[in-house]
Design a protein around this motif. Structure first.
Motif, PDB file in Angstrom:
ATOM      1  N   LYS A  13       0.847  -1.185   0.000  1.00 33.41           N
ATOM      2  CA  LYS A  13       0.000   0.000   0.000  1.00 33.41           C
ATOM      3  C   LYS A  13       0.890   1.246   0.000  1.00 33.41           C
ATOM      4  CE  LYS A  13      -3.590  -2.690   0.529  1.00 33.41           C
ATOM      5  NZ  LYS A  13      -4.481  -2.980  -0.620  1.00 33.41           N
ATOM      6  N   THR A  14       0.371   2.333  -0.544  1.00 39.06           N
ATOM      7  CA  THR A  14       1.127   3.574  -0.619  1.00 39.06           C
ATOM      8  C   THR A  14       0.521   4.610   0.300  1.00 39.06           C
ATOM      9  OG1 THR A  14       1.681   3.139  -2.926  1.00 39.06           O
ATOM     10  CG2 THR A  14       2.001   5.383  -2.146  1.00 39.06           C
ATOM     11  N   GLY A  15       1.331   5.167   1.209  1.00 41.03           N
ATOM     12  CA  GLY A  15       0.873   6.221   2.099  1.00 41.03           C
ATOM     13  C   GLY A  15       0.780   7.546   1.363  1.00 41.03           C
ATOM     14  N   SER A  16       0.140   8.526   1.995  1.00 43.62           N
ATOM     15  CA  SER A  16      -0.023   9.843   1.373  1.00 43.62           C
ATOM     16  C   SER A  16       1.305  10.550   1.168  1.00 43.62           C
ATOM     17  CB  SER A  16      -0.942  10.709   2.239  1.00 43.62           C
ATOM     18  OG  SER A  16      -0.393  10.861   3.554  1.00 43.62           O
ATOM     19  N   ASP A  17       2.353  10.127   1.888  1.00 42.51           N
ATOM     20  CA  ASP A  17       3.675  10.727   1.749  1.00 42.51           C
ATOM     21  C   ASP A  17       4.558   9.972   0.769  1.00 42.51           C
ATOM     22  OD1 ASP A  17       3.936   8.456   3.267  1.00 42.51           O
ATOM     23  OD2 ASP A  17       4.903   9.430   4.983  1.00 42.51           O
ATOM     24  N   LEU A  19       5.380   6.768   0.875  1.00 39.43           N
ATOM     25  CA  LEU A  19       6.081   5.628   1.463  1.00 39.43           C
ATOM     26  C   LEU A  19       5.255   4.363   1.290  1.00 39.43           C
ATOM     27  CD1 LEU A  19       7.452   7.153   4.812  1.00 39.43           C
ATOM     28  CD2 LEU A  19       8.618   6.930   2.601  1.00 39.43           C
ATOM     29  N   LEU A  20       5.901   3.291   0.848  1.00 40.09           N
ATOM     30  CA  LEU A  20       5.222   2.003   0.734  1.00 40.09           C
ATOM     31  C   LEU A  20       5.022   1.405   2.115  1.00 40.09           C
ATOM     32  CD1 LEU A  20       6.844   0.173  -2.321  1.00 40.09           C
ATOM     33  CD2 LEU A  20       4.594   1.225  -2.183  1.00 40.09           C
ATOM     34  N   GLU A  21       3.913   0.732   2.281  1.00 42.77           N
ATOM     35  CA  GLU A  21       3.583   0.118   3.566  1.00 42.77           C
ATOM     36  C   GLU A  21       3.167  -1.334   3.346  1.00 42.77           C
ATOM     37  OE1 GLU A  21       0.458   2.665   4.833  1.00 42.77           O
ATOM     38  OE2 GLU A  21       1.794   4.226   5.617  1.00 42.77           O
ATOM     39  N   LEU A  22       3.550  -2.191   4.263  1.00 37.14           N
ATOM     40  CA  LEU A  22       3.126  -3.584   4.277  1.00 37.14           C
ATOM     41  C   LEU A  22       2.316  -3.851   5.534  1.00 37.14           C
ATOM     42  CD1 LEU A  22       6.435  -5.329   3.121  1.00 37.14           C
ATOM     43  CD2 LEU A  22       4.275  -5.307   1.857  1.00 37.14           C
ATOM     44  N   PRO A  23       1.378  -4.797   5.480  1.00 33.31           N
ATOM     45  CA  PRO A  23       0.629  -5.141   6.690  1.00 33.31           C
ATOM     46  C   PRO A  23       1.579  -5.556   7.812  1.00 33.31           C
ATOM     47  CG  PRO A  23      -0.365  -6.169   4.761  1.00 33.31           C
ATOM     48  CD  PRO A  23       0.939  -5.574   4.316  1.00 33.31           C
ATOM     49  N   ALA A  90      10.284  -2.564   1.779  1.00 30.50           N
ATOM     50  CA  ALA A  90       9.146  -2.863   0.906  1.00 30.50           C
ATOM     51  C   ALA A  90       9.513  -2.662  -0.562  1.00 30.50           C
ATOM     52  CB  ALA A  90       7.951  -1.987   1.288  1.00 30.50           C
ATOM     53  N   VAL A  91      10.265  -1.601  -0.870  1.00 30.60           N
ATOM     54  CA  VAL A  91      10.679  -1.368  -2.260  1.00 30.60           C
ATOM     55  C   VAL A  91      11.571  -2.509  -2.739  1.00 30.60           C
ATOM     56  CG1 VAL A  91      12.022   0.122  -3.785  1.00 30.60           C
ATOM     57  CG2 VAL A  91      10.454   1.139  -2.131  1.00 30.60           C
ATOM     58  N   LEU A  92      12.520  -2.930  -1.901  1.00 33.65           N
ATOM     59  CA  LEU A  92      13.398  -4.048  -2.262  1.00 33.65           C
ATOM     60  C   LEU A  92      12.595  -5.334  -2.461  1.00 33.65           C
ATOM     61  CD1 LEU A  92      16.314  -3.248   0.189  1.00 33.65           C
ATOM     62  CD2 LEU A  92      16.497  -3.283  -2.304  1.00 33.65           C
ATOM     63  N   ALA A  93      11.593  -5.537  -1.604  1.00 28.51           N
ATOM     64  CA  ALA A  93      10.746  -6.722  -1.750  1.00 28.51           C
ATOM     65  C   ALA A  93       9.926  -6.651  -3.031  1.00 28.51           C
ATOM     66  CB  ALA A  93       9.825  -6.850  -0.538  1.00 28.51           C
ATOM     67  N   LEU A  94       9.439  -5.451  -3.374  1.00 28.09           N
ATOM     68  CA  LEU A  94       8.639  -5.270  -4.576  1.00 28.09           C
ATOM     69  C   LEU A  94       9.459  -5.551  -5.837  1.00 28.09           C
ATOM     70  CD1 LEU A  94       5.810  -4.295  -5.553  1.00 28.09           C
ATOM     71  CD2 LEU A  94       6.790  -1.989  -5.679  1.00 28.09           C
ATOM     72  N   CYS A  95      10.766  -5.295  -5.760  1.00 31.79           N
ATOM     73  CA  CYS A  95      11.650  -5.479  -6.915  1.00 31.79           C
ATOM     74  C   CYS A  95      12.490  -6.745  -6.804  1.00 31.79           C
ATOM     75  CB  CYS A  95      12.567  -4.260  -7.051  1.00 31.79           C
ATOM     76  SG  CYS A  95      11.693  -2.715  -7.318  1.00 31.79           S
ATOM     77  N   HIS A  96      12.046  -7.685  -6.009  1.00 29.31           N
ATOM     78  CA  HIS A  96      12.850  -8.876  -5.729  1.00 29.31           C
ATOM     79  C   HIS A  96      13.156  -9.682  -6.983  1.00 29.31           C
ATOM     80  CE1 HIS A  96      14.621 -11.995  -3.267  1.00 29.31           C
ATOM     81  NE2 HIS A  96      13.821 -12.910  -3.795  1.00 29.31           N
ATOM     82  N   GLN A 191       1.793   7.757  -7.020  1.00 28.02           N
ATOM     83  CA  GLN A 191       0.510   7.276  -7.520  1.00 28.02           C
ATOM     84  C   GLN A 191      -0.181   8.357  -8.340  1.00 28.02           C
ATOM     85  OE1 GLN A 191      -0.421   4.182  -7.371  1.00 28.02           O
ATOM     86  NE2 GLN A 191       1.365   3.649  -6.132  1.00 28.02           N
ATOM     87  N   PRO A 192      -0.905   7.978  -9.404  1.00 29.55           N
ATOM     88  CA  PRO A 192      -1.618   8.977 -10.221  1.00 29.55           C
ATOM     89  C   PRO A 192      -2.567   9.795  -9.356  1.00 29.55           C
ATOM     90  CG  PRO A 192      -1.629   6.834 -11.298  1.00 29.55           C
ATOM     91  CD  PRO A 192      -1.072   6.613  -9.923  1.00 29.55           C
ATOM     92  N   GLY A 193      -2.522  11.104  -9.535  1.00 34.52           N
ATOM     93  CA  GLY A 193      -3.402  11.988  -8.780  1.00 34.52           C
ATOM     94  C   GLY A 193      -2.852  12.409  -7.435  1.00 34.52           C
ATOM     95  N   ALA A 194      -1.811  11.718  -6.941  1.00 32.90           N
ATOM     96  CA  ALA A 194      -1.216  12.086  -5.652  1.00 32.90           C
ATOM     97  C   ALA A 194      -0.219  13.220  -5.874  1.00 32.90           C
ATOM     98  CB  ALA A 194      -0.512  10.888  -5.031  1.00 32.90           C
ATOM     99  N   HIS A 195      -0.063  14.078  -4.880  1.00 33.01           N
ATOM    100  CA  HIS A 195       0.859  15.205  -4.961  1.00 33.01           C
ATOM    101  C   HIS A 195       1.789  15.165  -3.761  1.00 33.01           C
ATOM    102  CE1 HIS A 195      -1.229  16.992  -8.376  1.00 33.01           C
ATOM    103  NE2 HIS A 195      -2.374  16.746  -7.759  1.00 33.01           N
TER     104      HIS A 195
END
Length: 445
Positions: A13-17, A19-23, A90-96, A191-195
């Motif tokens: 998941k992507t936070g408003s800042d 940063l990627l987040e995992l459960p 999380a980024v490293l895991a996403l690009c594993h 993310q699209p639309g995020a600033h």
């Protein structure tokens, strides 16, 4: 079984800042709590060190396999940075599954720090190659940039911007055949639309829109690729000045030139690639896919089997005019715009903005008569001693940054007005214009 085998794309998941987040349960399944020394022999002397992190070689006590462990402190300036560390994991895991990104093996956590265990790239940083050889031959530079862009394509397909591409964050395999991207400490998910607005990056490689505190985009990485291409081909940094204010102004105005003494023998396709990536408007830059399809990078000639260095040859720097470009002594170009600070996950931001249309020509087009005169002026300024892109700055501008490249720069020949914004992060970052008679008087904190 890999600690990452239980992860799916839905877990990220992507936070408003940005940063990627995992459960929480997924994070707990990745993080190991036993002492890392129970599993690995850890070398006491780091082979890389930052203000809040160090990297040590480790060896598995049973298998004998060697890895690199990045030890990161959880608190920086009394602030808890656990989320930032978990984002990097999380980024490293996403690009594993990407062969152009350094591979995550496992993670250990204590009360005060986290140790991220990564594959060991025995060839070391690309920066060390530049330290030894000053620059790369064009074929080797193409190979290196292809690998960078292949890794970047994987990241951008997942809407992740690295935001700190530079030779120190590119690692070589043992034989120098492969190049891998590392250090995702200040990366952000876009993310699209995020600033998401942050002042992030390393001084010489940062995109102008970041300086002006505009929303982060994936295109910021393409600007860094253009700077990287310039550095690899010439051994010099395109925008670095004698002071950080000069550097900011050179980036803001896109003060870009290609002096023939340091670009002798570099093809026009390579120079055009740099022009196509160093475009002030992010929407006008190539995408990562377009970069990979660029005629220069598609060229298969002179591609070596390994990324090897080449020192300057005395004949390359001779003053004879054989083979000179028809663009004059210096190849000037590009358009202008835009004010930085911050690095390695800690933002010491400054807001900056410039509204400038500058330099000689736009993206490779030029007026021959005008350029002939201005090119001579540019090269006259270049007669003073230059410093290589890998030269160490004894007074790093960022509290948490490694030393950044330096090279002498001239002031703009026709100084435009400057919108100087010197406040730290504030909601009211857009201030009335303050006109400065000379660009070198603009103070960017």
């Amino acid at each position: 079984m890999s600690v990452l085998s239980g992860l799916s794309k839905a877990d990220f998941k992507t936070g408003s800042d940005g940063l990627l987040e995992l459960p929480e349960e997924k994070i707990r399944s990745i993080m190991r709590s036993e002492p890392i020394t129970d599993v690995y022999h850890v070398e006491q002397t780091p082979f890389a060190r930052g203000k809040f992190a160090s990297v040590r070689k480790i060896r598995h006590l049973v298998s004998g396999e060697e890895y690199a462990a990045k030890f990161i402190r959880k608190r920086r300036r009394a602030a808890d940075t656990t989320r930032e560390i978990q984002h990097e994991v999380a980024v490293l895991a996403l690009c594993h599954d990407c062969t152009r990104v350094v591979r995550l093996h496992e993670v250990y956590e204590t009360r005060s720090e986290v140790a991220i265990v990564l594959e060991l790239c025995a060839g070391g940083e690309l920066q060390r190659l530049l330290d030894d050889d000053e620059r790369l031959p064009e074929g080797a530079a193409r190979r290196a940039l292809r690998h960078v862009l292949e890794g970047l394509a994987h990241l951008h397909a997942r809407r992740v911007a690295h935001l700190d591409l530079k030779p120190q964050n590119l690692l070589l395999s043992a034989g120098g055949e492969e190049l891998l991207i590392c250090d995702f400490g200040i990366s952000r998910a876009i993310q699209p639309g995020a600033h998401v607005r942050e002042i992030l990056g390393t001084r010489d490689y940062v995109a102008p829109e970041i300086l002006s505190y505009e929303p982060l985009t994936l295109a910021a990485d393409i600007w860094s690729v253009g700077v990287l291409a310039y550095v690899l081909l010439s051994g010099y940094s395109p925008f670095a000045g004698d002071t950080k204010q000069e550097t900011y102004l050179n980036i803001a105005q896109c003060q870009l030139s290609f002096p023939r003494d340091i670009f002798r023998g570099v093809s026009q396709r390579a120079i055009q690639f740099i022009r196509d990536t160093l475009v002030v408007d992010p929407k006008g830059r190539l995408t990562v896919e377009e970069c990979l399809e660029h005629p220069w990078l598609k060229d298969e000639s002179d591609i070596p089997q390994a990324i090897v260095g080449l020192g300057f040859d005395a004949q390359d720097l001779a003053s004879d005019d054989e083979g000179d470009s028809d663009e004059g002594d210096c190849l000037n170009g590009v358009n202008g715009h835009n004010g930085i600070n911050g690095v390695n996950g800690v933002t010491n931001g400054v807001n900056g903005h410039k509204d400038v249309n500058g330099c000689n020509g736009t993206n490779g087009t030029h007026d021959d008569d005008k350029e002939s005169t201005e090119s001579r002026e540019e090269c006259s300024e270049r007669d003073k001693p230059l410093k290589h892109a890998h030269a160490r700055d004894l007074s790093p501008p960022f509290p948490d940054a490694p030393s950044t490249p330096k090279v002498s720069r001239k002031s703009a020949p026709a100084p435009p007005s400057v919108l100087a914004l010197c406040k730290k992060f504030q909601p009211d970052y857009e201030k009335p214009a303050v006109h400065s008679p000379r660009p070198d008087r603009a103070v960017l904190c």
